[in-house]
Design a protein around this motif. Structure first.
Motif, mmCIF file in Angstrom:
data_model
loop_
_atom_site.group_PDB
_atom_site.id
_atom_site.type_symbol
_atom_site.label_atom_id
_atom_site.label_comp_id
_atom_site.label_asym_id
_atom_site.label_seq_id
_atom_site.Cartn_x
_atom_site.Cartn_y
_atom_site.Cartn_z
ATOM 1 N N ASN A 26 1.115 -1.456 -0.096
ATOM 2 C CA ASN A 26 0.041 0.202 0.124
ATOM 3 C C ASN A 26 0.966 1.159 -0.116
ATOM 4 N N THR A 41 1.273 7.039 1.359
ATOM 5 C CA THR A 41 0.422 5.659 1.825
ATOM 6 C C THR A 41 -1.023 5.762 2.232
ATOM 7 N N ARG A 43 -3.283 4.391 3.764
ATOM 8 C CA ARG A 43 -4.267 3.239 5.777
ATOM 9 C C ARG A 43 -4.876 3.258 5.473
ATOM 10 N N ARG A 44 -6.235 4.116 4.368
ATOM 11 C CA ARG A 44 -7.741 3.673 4.585
ATOM 12 C C ARG A 44 -8.120 3.976 3.218
ATOM 13 N N ARG A 49 -1.863 9.135 3.126
ATOM 14 C CA ARG A 49 -0.149 9.784 3.503
ATOM 15 C C ARG A 49 0.034 10.684 2.463
ATOM 16 N N ARG A 72 -6.093 0.479 10.321
ATOM 17 C CA ARG A 72 -5.265 0.331 9.479
ATOM 18 C C ARG A 72 -6.229 -0.962 8.257
ATOM 19 N N TYR A 231 -1.762 13.767 6.323
ATOM 20 C CA TYR A 231 -2.739 13.171 6.265
ATOM 21 C C TYR A 231 -3.446 13.529 5.383
ATOM 22 N N LEU A 248 -6.767 7.981 14.472
ATOM 23 C CA LEU A 248 -5.327 8.150 13.867
ATOM 24 C C LEU A 248 -4.029 7.924 14.966
#
Ligand code: MIG
Length: 800
Positions: A26, A41, A43-44, A49, A72, A231, A248
């Motif tokens: 990811n 990234t 994350r969800r 991010r 996550r 983020y 988070l």
């Protein structure tokens, strides 16, 4: 002063075209021709991010803000490309990354609408003096966009048009628009076209946010060092943005003991012991509920932390016990500065173990605070935190102190420019050695964390209680907080309201202000109006500075005392309601106070409201913020609301006049709500609760309410010993149905509910519980207002 956004491209300070792309699960990396890398990234599905480096190498990935418990995982992650973009798709978002310059634009995956887009995007300025970069990001503001959040900023809710700085600062007698003040929470929510997203810029250096201030339609943020590391959190509901930010950066690690939600009395300072006792006895004599009494710096011997003045407090253990017998928890202050004194064991130990902060060239960081010249533990060192935590053993385990109040942890230093450490001071930063430029904003957080660890260890099996002044994102996991040294003015009452709402919006709900004002003296009217607001703040404490006269509930004559008592009593009645709201916060991250925009973002009327807020899920409150008022105009959100005092029903969606003489305040309850109440107690645990009052506000239609209870302290609730009641109300023209679902293994002491009916449009002729008709005499039916019934029902029918 650097400017946030350059108006033209110059030098090698912008990413150039993408030359390579790599995907590692990811984590997606995009490298440019001029050596910049963007790492995205996933994350969800709703959280991306973005991290940038300009050197080809990323720093060690370490954050004090992000909790290891954060959720996550995602349902969908696809990366595709076309001529111009790499395209990242999740189930919630589509993110385009420009091949030309790394600029991103993010769209809602469902309707493809534009949510957030880079203007210049990431860019930087090299810092010759310190090395590294000043890192910057600029975004295009969308039409009609508004901004909220950012911690404790003492400004109106909507941040649009303003610029802010984040640098944790001791701010005695700050005022409206003072910036920066005590806390750094670099998180904001944005709203446009009925959709909301958030940005959390996790960078602890001195940082700045500009919301269309420098340029009308540009929003930007930047920091004096570190990484561009942020983020992006998508809603589209603002409440989901806040919940996800809180997920988070962390929810409180445990529920607070119920007594911490009672009323607290504080002063700088109550001493000697006889004075403390005088105050606590007066509460009981006047029957004003109170759970906690505070000792400010004068309880110590020469302001040495972890000592007691023998003169003023000859036998603290006995005193604390006597106070406890009278229902008072004792809370003491602990500051970070440790007095330089070879005969003082804490100092000696800190020195021997090499735990104090040092300057770049080796000398200790010496600074003047209350005890005189001090050294300061480096709380960013895990060994120091452990040592510090253990220092609380005697205070908590032996003497019986129930809470610790961390002050001056910005850290504050007297008589020096900048009021804090110089930039060159060195910190461990959990092994990521750095200067104060990077550690400053987390110093207070790490002190509060160490204090929390000590309290948690030595209070066990009870729950810890800590209060801190300084904070960075994530501090809400460990402690409660107050808004620092405010002033006894009407404007500060408004500011306290804004700050509490803003902190809740920023993931930090356990917050309150110094009720009545810390500096200067309120008159009785201001004090009473402030108490009215204060009972709706999760942390509810009167505090003031000693040189400005008395500030206890009885200090302003009997009329005021009566108003203050009346409102503190309401606080105590509402404890199960507040505890339930706290549980939802600790469990799910739902803020305890909701600004109207957070409550109903679809209603554009809420976007610029400041004074009105929702307390928990169902109560609307609005303080009176000026003298000589018999009421005020306020905005009532959409829907039907019961006036708390008169049960009159009003239709929301407009600004309306609401009566509120000095002993009233505008309070409304949402129709269909079921509000749980306890009897008035002088302190939590004074009475065994033998009946839960349920205030039921009739509605034609459906509404759900919850009541969370547990042993009020301890950790059994984590093992399932809690009681969660979900009530489903369904009101019809001639019938009111309430279904109850109970979960959890905790058995409440009461056996019955006293149901109090508000606004029932018919006369009761029949009551049925779980299909059995109940004779009125068994229900203690009182008019058409109250009935007493077993707590065990699953379905109640009240019929015409
Ligand atoms: O320099 O401990 O904000 O609540 O009473 C003042 C004395 C130090 C500042 C805190 C205030 C506290 C006071 N402290």
């Amino acid at each position: 002063m650097i400017l946030n956004t350059e108006l033209e491209y110059k030098g090698n300070l912008f990413p150039s075209k993408i030359v390579s792309y790599e995907k590692n699960l990811n984590v997606l990396s995009f490298t440019t021709a001029n050596g910049a890398i963007l790492q995205v990234t996933v994350r969800r599905d709703s959280i991306l991010r973005f991290r940038f480096t300009t050197t080809g190498i990323f720093e060690n990935d370490f954050s004090y803000a992000i909790t290891k418990y954060a959720s996550r995982g995602y349902n969908l992650l696809e990366v595709s490309e076309n001529e111009d973009y790499y395209i990242i798709t999740t189930s919630k978002l589509i993110c385009n990354i420009s091949k030309l310059d790394l600029r991103t634009s993010i769209y809602d995956a469902k309707d493809k609408s534009l949510i957030c887009e880079d203007e210049l995007g990431f860019h930087w300025e090299e810092s010759y003096e310190h090395g590294g970069n000043v890192v910057k990001m600029s975004k295009t503001a969308q039409p009609g966009e508004s901004y909220y959040g950012l911690g404790d900023k003492p400004v109106d809710n909507n941040l649009k048009g303003k610029r802010f700085e984040n640098w944790v600062t001791d701010s005695y007698a700050y005022g409206r628009d003072t910036d920066p003040i005590y806390k750094t929470i670099p998180f904001y929510t944005a709203l446009h076209n009925k959709k909301s997203y958030g940005i959390f810029f996790d960078n602890t250096f001195r940082s700045f946010f500009d919301f269309c201030h420098e340029r009308r339609n540009i929003t930007s943020f930047w920091a004096q060092g570190g990484e561009m590391n942020y983020y992006f959190i998508y809603g589209p509901e603002m409440s989901d943005v806040v919940v996800n930010y809180t997920d988070l950066t962390g929810k409180p690690h445990e529920m607070p003991a119920l007594w911490t939600l009672g009323y607290h009395q504080c002063k700088w300072s109550y001493y000697p012991e006889s004075n403390v006792k005088e105050i606590t006895s007066k509460f009981r004599e006047l029957q004003i509920p109170c759970d906690a009494i505070y000792l400010d710096i004068d309880y110590m011997e020469g302001f040495r932390c972890f000592t007691w003045s023998e003169e003023y407090f000859p036998n603290p253990k006995r005193m604390v016990k006597e106070l406890a017998d009278d229902g008072f928890k004792t809370i003491v202050i602990i500051d970070p500065g440790i007095k330089i004194d070879m005969d003082y064991s804490v100092f000696k130990e800190g020195l021997d173990k090499d735990y104090f902060c040092k300057r770049a060239d080796g000398p200790y960081m010496k600074g003047k605070v209350w005890p005189g010249e001090c050294y300061f533990p480096d709380f960013t060192n895990p060994d120091v935190r452990e040592w510090w935590a253990n220092l609380f053993q005697e205070l908590v385990e032996d003497i019986g102190v129930k809470g610790v109040w961390n002050d001056m942890n910005e850290p504050a230093v007297m008589d020096v420019p900048g009021k804090t450490f110089p930039n060159d001071v060195r910190h461990d930063y959990d092994g990521n050695h750095c200067s104060h430029r990077k550690a400053h904003n987390v110093y207070g957080m790490q002190m509060a964390r160490a204090t929390y660890q000590g309290l948690k260890k030595f209070s066990y099996p009870k729950r810890p209680f800590v209060i801190t002044r300084a904070a960075y994102s994530g501090t809400q996991r460990y402690t409660s907080s107050w808004t620092g040294d405010n002033i006894a003015t009407w404007d500060h009452l408004t500011i306290a309201n804004l700050q509490a709402q803003r902190m809740c919006m920023s993931g930090f709900s356990f917050i309150g202000s110094d009720i009545g004002g810390f500096a200067e003296q309120p008159n009785g009217e201001l004090y009473a109006r402030w108490i009215q607001l204060g009972i709706f703040h999760p942390f509810c404490r009167t505090h003031s500075s000693g040189d400005h006269g008395d500030q206890e509930p009885w200090a302003f004559g009997t009329t005021i005392t009566d108003v203050v008592r009346k409102f503190i009593e309401i606080r105590y009645q509402l404890l199960p309601y507040l505890y339930t709201a706290f549980w939802r916060y600790a469990e799910e991250g739902i803020p305890i106070l909701k600004s109207l925009v957070l409550y109903d973002q679809a209603d554009p009327q809420t976007h610029y409201r400041n004074d009105e807020f929702i307390f928990g899920e169902k109560i609307l409150a609005c303080p009176i913020t000026g003298p000589n008022q018999k009421g005020r105009r306020m905005y009532i959100p959409l829907g039907k609301w019961y006036n708390f005092w008169s049960d009159e029903v009003v239709e929301g969606g407009t600004e309306q006049w609401v009566d509120a003489d000095l002993d009233f305040m505008p309070i409304f309850v949402k129709e269909g709500a079921i509000i749980p109440k306890y009897p008035i107690q002088q302190y939590v645990g004074e009475k065994t609760i033998d009946e839960l009052i349920l205030d039921v506000y009739y509605k034609e239609g459906k509404e759900t309410s919850e009541v969370y209870e547990d042993a009020t302290d301890g950790y059994d609730y984590i093992k399932g010993r809690y009681s969660l009641r979900t009530f489903k109300l369904n009101g019809k023209k001639k019938e009111l149905i309430i279904q109850q679902h109970k979960s959890g293994k905790f058995i409440t002491t009461y056996k019955t509910f006293k149901v109090s009916l508000h606004g029932l449009p018919f006369k009761i002729s029949k009551v049925e519980i779980d299909n059995v008709i109940i004779p009125f005499k068994d229900l203690k039916l009182n008019g058409d207002n109250t009935l007493v019934l077993t707590k065990e029902f699953t379905e109640l029918h009240i019929m015409a």
